[in-house]
Design a protein around this motif. Sequence first.
Motif, PDB file in Angstrom:
ATOM      1  N   ALA A 179       0.817  -1.214   0.000  1.00 42.35           N
ATOM      2  CA  ALA A 179       0.000   0.000   0.000  1.00 42.35           C
ATOM      3  C   ALA A 179       0.850   1.263   0.000  1.00 42.35           C
ATOM      4  CB  ALA A 179      -0.929   0.004   1.217  1.00 42.35           C
ATOM      5  N   ASN A 180       2.076   1.181   0.535  1.00 41.43           N
ATOM      6  CA  ASN A 180       2.930   2.357   0.616  1.00 41.43           C
ATOM      7  C   ASN A 180       3.918   2.467  -0.538  1.00 41.43           C
ATOM      8  OD1 ASN A 180       1.921   3.358   3.100  1.00 41.43           O
ATOM      9  ND2 ASN A 180       3.013   1.729   4.141  1.00 41.43           N
ATOM     10  N   SER A 181       3.785   1.625  -1.532  1.00 44.34           N
ATOM     11  CA  SER A 181       4.684   1.712  -2.686  1.00 44.34           C
ATOM     12  C   SER A 181       3.819   1.777  -3.946  1.00 44.34           C
ATOM     13  CB  SER A 181       5.598   0.487  -2.706  1.00 44.34           C
ATOM     14  OG  SER A 181       6.584   0.628  -3.705  1.00 44.34           O
ATOM     15  N   THR A 182       4.426   1.707  -5.107  1.00 46.95           N
ATOM     16  CA  THR A 182       3.638   1.876  -6.323  1.00 46.95           C
ATOM     17  C   THR A 182       3.007   0.555  -6.776  1.00 46.95           C
ATOM     18  OG1 THR A 182       3.656   2.779  -8.560  1.00 46.95           O
ATOM     19  CG2 THR A 182       5.625   1.604  -7.868  1.00 46.95           C
ATOM     20  N   TRP A 183       2.285   0.615  -7.899  1.00 45.54           N
ATOM     21  CA  TRP A 183       1.517  -0.537  -8.353  1.00 45.54           C
ATOM     22  C   TRP A 183       2.396  -1.565  -9.063  1.00 45.54           C
ATOM     23  CZ3 TRP A 183      -0.399   4.218  -7.573  1.00 45.54           C
ATOM     24  CH2 TRP A 183      -1.676   4.321  -6.973  1.00 45.54           C
ATOM     25  N   LEU A 184       1.858  -2.777  -9.203  1.00 42.58           N
ATOM     26  CA  LEU A 184       2.610  -3.850  -9.842  1.00 42.58           C
ATOM     27  C   LEU A 184       2.486  -3.749 -11.357  1.00 42.58           C
ATOM     28  CD1 LEU A 184       1.497  -6.847  -7.598  1.00 42.58           C
ATOM     29  CD2 LEU A 184       3.450  -5.326  -7.316  1.00 42.58           C
ATOM     30  N   GLN A 185       3.557  -4.088 -12.056  1.00 38.72           N
ATOM     31  CA  GLN A 185       3.550  -4.017 -13.517  1.00 38.72           C
ATOM     32  C   GLN A 185       3.389  -5.398 -14.141  1.00 38.72           C
ATOM     33  OE1 GLN A 185       7.063  -3.598 -16.103  1.00 38.72           O
ATOM     34  NE2 GLN A 185       6.301  -1.546 -16.562  1.00 38.72           N
ATOM     35  N   ARG A 186       4.162  -6.359 -13.648  1.00 36.85           N
ATOM     36  CA  ARG A 186       4.096  -7.692 -14.255  1.00 36.85           C
ATOM     37  C   ARG A 186       4.607  -8.743 -13.290  1.00 36.85           C
ATOM     38  NH1 ARG A 186       7.414  -6.991 -19.377  1.00 36.85           N
ATOM     39  NH2 ARG A 186       7.019  -4.776 -19.039  1.00 36.85           N
ATOM     40  N   MET A 187       4.196  -9.975 -13.581  1.00 35.88           N
ATOM     41  CA  MET A 187       4.647 -11.107 -12.785  1.00 35.88           C
ATOM     42  C   MET A 187       5.348 -12.054 -13.758  1.00 35.88           C
ATOM     43  SD  MET A 187       2.308 -12.773  -9.813  1.00 35.88           S
ATOM     44  CE  MET A 187       1.048 -13.366 -10.898  1.00 35.88           C
ATOM     45  N   GLN A 188       6.485 -12.598 -13.339  1.00 37.32           N
ATOM     46  CA  GLN A 188       7.265 -13.431 -14.251  1.00 37.32           C
ATOM     47  C   GLN A 188       7.589 -14.755 -13.595  1.00 37.32           C
ATOM     48  OE1 GLN A 188      10.633 -10.684 -14.421  1.00 37.32           O
ATOM     49  NE2 GLN A 188       9.970 -10.059 -16.465  1.00 37.32           N
ATOM     50  N   ILE A 189       7.862 -15.732 -14.442  1.00 28.44           N
ATOM     51  CA  ILE A 189       8.456 -16.968 -13.923  1.00 28.44           C
ATOM     52  C   ILE A 189       9.807 -17.116 -14.603  1.00 28.44           C
ATOM     53  CG2 ILE A 189       8.388 -19.477 -14.138  1.00 28.44           C
ATOM     54  CD1 ILE A 189       5.846 -19.586 -12.947  1.00 28.44           C
ATOM     55  N   ILE A 190      10.811 -17.394 -13.801  1.00 25.45           N
ATOM     56  CA  ILE A 190      12.124 -17.685 -14.355  1.00 25.45           C
ATOM     57  C   ILE A 190      12.332 -19.179 -14.242  1.00 25.45           C
ATOM     58  CG2 ILE A 190      14.602 -17.380 -14.031  1.00 25.45           C
ATOM     59  CD1 ILE A 190      12.931 -14.451 -12.938  1.00 25.45           C
ATOM     60  N   LYS A 191      12.558 -19.778 -15.385  1.00 27.14           N
ATOM     61  CA  LYS A 191      12.720 -21.229 -15.428  1.00 27.14           C
ATOM     62  C   LYS A 191      14.167 -21.561 -15.754  1.00 27.14           C
ATOM     63  CE  LYS A 191      11.480 -25.346 -18.079  1.00 27.14           C
ATOM     64  NZ  LYS A 191      10.930 -25.889 -19.321  1.00 27.14           N
ATOM     65  N   GLY A 192      14.673 -22.591 -15.114  1.00 25.00           N
ATOM     66  CA  GLY A 192      15.971 -23.131 -15.495  1.00 25.00           C
ATOM     67  C   GLY A 192      15.783 -24.617 -15.697  1.00 25.00           C
ATOM     68  N   TRP A 193      16.458 -25.192 -16.650  1.00 27.68           N
ATOM     69  CA  TRP A 193      16.287 -26.630 -16.876  1.00 27.68           C
ATOM     70  C   TRP A 193      17.558 -27.222 -17.473  1.00 27.68           C
ATOM     71  CZ3 TRP A 193      14.665 -22.875 -20.115  1.00 27.68           C
ATOM     72  CH2 TRP A 193      14.936 -23.014 -21.505  1.00 27.68           C
ATOM     73  N   VAL A 194      17.612 -28.550 -17.422  1.00 25.63           N
ATOM     74  CA  VAL A 194      18.781 -29.247 -17.961  1.00 25.63           C
ATOM     75  C   VAL A 194      18.354 -29.992 -19.206  1.00 25.63           C
ATOM     76  CG1 VAL A 194      20.581 -30.945 -17.501  1.00 25.63           C
ATOM     77  CG2 VAL A 194      19.690 -29.555 -15.654  1.00 25.63           C
ATOM     78  N   ALA A 195      19.097 -29.788 -20.297  1.00 23.52           N
ATOM     79  CA  ALA A 195      18.825 -30.512 -21.546  1.00 23.52           C
ATOM     80  C   ALA A 195      20.129 -30.561 -22.323  1.00 23.52           C
ATOM     81  CB  ALA A 195      17.753 -29.798 -22.353  1.00 23.52           C
ATOM     82  N   ASP A 196      20.314 -31.647 -23.019  1.00 26.74           N
ATOM     83  CA  ASP A 196      21.522 -31.783 -23.873  1.00 26.74           C
ATOM     84  C   ASP A 196      22.799 -31.524 -23.083  1.00 26.74           C
ATOM     85  OD1 ASP A 196      19.619 -29.782 -26.114  1.00 26.74           O
ATOM     86  OD2 ASP A 196      19.683 -31.983 -26.011  1.00 26.74           O
ATOM     87  N   GLY A 197      22.827 -32.049 -21.876  1.00 26.78           N
ATOM     88  CA  GLY A 197      24.061 -31.956 -21.093  1.00 26.78           C
ATOM     89  C   GLY A 197      24.416 -30.559 -20.620  1.00 26.78           C
ATOM     90  N   GLU A 198      23.455 -29.609 -20.659  1.00 30.12           N
ATOM     91  CA  GLU A 198      23.747 -28.256 -20.168  1.00 30.12           C
ATOM     92  C   GLU A 198      22.534 -27.731 -19.425  1.00 30.12           C
ATOM     93  OE1 GLU A 198      26.180 -25.720 -23.192  1.00 30.12           O
ATOM     94  OE2 GLU A 198      24.103 -25.971 -23.876  1.00 30.12           O
ATOM     95  N   SER A 199      22.750 -26.636 -18.692  1.00 34.20           N
ATOM     96  CA  SER A 199      21.608 -25.973 -18.081  1.00 34.20           C
ATOM     97  C   SER A 199      21.231 -24.773 -18.937  1.00 34.20           C
ATOM     98  CB  SER A 199      21.945 -25.522 -16.658  1.00 34.20           C
ATOM     99  OG  SER A 199      22.881 -24.473 -16.698  1.00 34.20           O
ATOM    100  N   HIS A 200      19.952 -24.403 -18.881  1.00 36.47           N
ATOM    101  CA  HIS A 200      19.431 -23.281 -19.647  1.00 36.47           C
ATOM    102  C   HIS A 200      18.537 -22.451 -18.754  1.00 36.47           C
ATOM    103  CE1 HIS A 200      20.582 -25.503 -23.353  1.00 36.47           C
ATOM    104  NE2 HIS A 200      20.225 -26.556 -22.632  1.00 36.47           N
ATOM    105  N   GLU A 201      18.212 -21.246 -19.204  1.00 41.70           N
ATOM    106  CA  GLU A 201      17.272 -20.431 -18.440  1.00 41.70           C
ATOM    107  C   GLU A 201      16.399 -19.638 -19.396  1.00 41.70           C
ATOM    108  OE1 GLU A 201      20.412 -17.894 -16.502  1.00 41.70           O
ATOM    109  OE2 GLU A 201      19.101 -16.276 -17.213  1.00 41.70           O
TER     110      GLU A 201
END
Lengths: 275, 608
Positions: free
Chosen positions: B479-501
């Motif tokens: 209530a004492n700060s400004t309004w929300l703009q967006r909500m995000q999900i940050i995903k990380g995963w493992v594929a092909d022997g590496e990690s990605h985001e």
Amino acid sequence: MLNFFKTPLLWFLLIGAGLFVYDAYLNKENENTIAITKGDINKIKDQWRAQSGKEITPEMLDALIQEQVRERRLYREALALNLDKDDVIIQRRLAQKLRFLSEDIVDEKAVSEEDLLGYYRDHELRYVTSSTYSFQHIYFSGEDKNAMEKVSKVLDSLDVIDPASWESLGSPFILGRTFTRQSSKTLKNQFGQGFVKALVELAPKKWLGPIESVFGIHLVYLENIVPGQLPSFEEIQAQVLQDYRTDLRRTNFEAFLARLGEKYPVIIEETLETR
Amino acid sequence: MNKCGIFLFLIFSSVNALAATKTNGYSIDRNAYFGDLHVHTKNSSDAFIFNVRATPDDAYKYAQGGSIKHALGFPIRLKGGPLDFTAVTDHGELLGILPAMIDPNNPMSKLPEAAGIQSTERADVLAAFYKIARGVRAAGNASPLRNMDVLKSAWQETVDAAERNYKPGVFTTFVGYEYTSAPKSQNLHRNVIFRSAKVPEIPFSSVESGNPEDLWHWMEEQRNNGMDVLAIPHNSNVSNGLMFQRTDTAGKPLTSEYAELRMRNEPLVEVTQVKGTSETHPMLSPNDEWAGFELYDTLIATDIVSKKPGGFVREAYRNGIFFDNEKGFNPYKFGLIGSSDTHNAGGPVEEDAYFSKAGMLDGTAERRGTVPSDSKTKFGAIDASDTFPQWGASGLAGVWAEENTRESLFDAMRRKETFATSGPRIKVRFFAGYKFKDEILDDPKMIRKAYRRGVPMGSDLKARGDKTPSFLLWAVRDANSTWLQRMQIIKGWVADGESHEQVFDVACADGLTPDNKTHRCPDNNAEVDLSDCSYDIDKGAVELKTLWEDPTFSSDQEAFYYVRVLENPSCRWSTWDALRAGVAPKSGLALTIQERAWSSPIWYIPKK
């Protein structure tokens, strides 16, 4: 004439004068002498024991005594050279020391229960707790474009629906639907000033609204307002004692400062700029 | 003790536990509590040298909404009202030593290091700071500065202050301290937080050992003696990559024992504080447009730039799931909190009321270099006017717990049901499950159902055949700060022997929706008027709530997901400084920032 020389009074006077001269001769050395007393030596021994848990060795004792002597010589000479004048840190430290001394007196004095009770009565406003509010609410999100429609629908139907089903109406609210004994200050920080202003005007035990908050629109059921109470003297006696001493310390210190003000008048030089 | 005895004991203690009175506000759906777990007072050697004389009681007074004095004499106070919990975490190495050194009756006042510790001149203050740090580093426990009587007594003072100010159900205090290991200025600091006031006689400091693994072994001992404790690392951004390495301290490959030891002792990381945010860096996350948030990258008190790999949380999460995939253990499976690291006994977490963290060194805009001044700002290797402006008005710890008590909050920290904010009290909920229906978003029993049908932040979500899970996210503004703009999900995963985001926008304010190819919300054009720092009041959302499925989900890929919520832009503290002084903001600094919150992740664990 010879009789004079035979009087005891004369011999008393001569011997007395001789003693004074001898004493002055001794003290001439003592003016600038640094005296390391038995008390000083014991203090060094005690501190060493406390810090290290062992007895001090003669070599270490000697070294520490020499260090004391060195420092005292420097100190005496520094005073003789007036190095303590115009030193901000020394000034601050001495002022602080005097202030502590004046305050120490307060902490040692015992306070009578009568005086404490009197203080408690005089300062009731300070100890009164704030009013607290208990309520439930139905929330309509500020993001909902149809909020006002939904509000009217709910308001209209509140008379006919089972009052126990209020929990299933409206949208979920992240801070919960029931608030118990919250102060107006907490509610202001959570809901905003507007909500609290409207809340305090509500009649209890019925669903009223719509009331706006920073989150959207609410219908509120005010359970009760518990007015602020004054805790009994026994409950907060410790706090009262602490406050009493703090106030006494302050008034004593201010009186002390006032006396110093009379003793040390002040002249502030005006410059062309300040006029 | 025979079996019967144990059985009776268990019955007795569980009945006892059930009968334990719940405090006012107890909620089985859990409430969000905000606090600061990183606060320094005069008992920290550096705070004392910075002229700070505030005590632990002052720190608790500030946290409860009271006004206390800054080292430079002006009052400081939280505009947003009281916090729910706080821990005073003074440096364990020289706890209470400097206040003892100014007592002329204490033999410590005769030490050469005592010179200059009370000076109000910047140059003397910094010189004294370096001298003391060097002295302890050189001599270790043999240093006369490590006076055990003074240390024990100051530690007792810390415990007493925490006990005095603990009000179950209203305000929680934790006993704690900071383990300040920094080999060659590479930050390996951790805050150690105890579950109760039953604590060892003296904290384990970096003087005993600079190797955090030794700290963990000491903590295991305490836990075996019934004193539960956890450690929270911070400032990985200036650890020169040592905080989240792919080897242990000795350079040997990580093992599952190491991973278990680390996770048992460090279930959380402090991802944001005054000395910068360590979520990620543009170099490590080039496709994250918001990766450059409040970055600080020089090793403390030097001008050496910290190496990036190994210094940030998102990369650590990626390495963690990579290890799990390859070797079957994850040493970087921690939750997130924020805190301040204030050395003023009160955290400067509000942009428009910022007073920085180092007492007399940076307490005014002139001293911290955001407003021009005549005084010299260069000291040895560092130029204060380069360092201090980089610092930020962060952060707070958010915890989802049943009630405001030590036990309830500590248990929440252990299970990682926590989130971090950059200062505002944004509340974030995050659940994952296989049985969430769309209607749940409007269901008044949403949270109860979410707990029953899914798992909250900080948990594992086990694979269920080929089923795609859905994620429930909910964020509400302060209530004492400004309004929300967006909500995000940050995903990380493992594929092909590496990690990605990848960063996905999952909910937008103002009726906008994320593009289903770029996974980005259109800009809502929320603006800030730089002439007075006012912002658009008709842009942004009061709350954002959504149910999301991962369009790139693959049931055999190990992954982590965490939420990041962004507010509309608002003025940075440095802009406020310039505004008040009537000067142009210092060049090179962001004029506005988007305050944010980060949840702890949920880890998706495929069938092995």
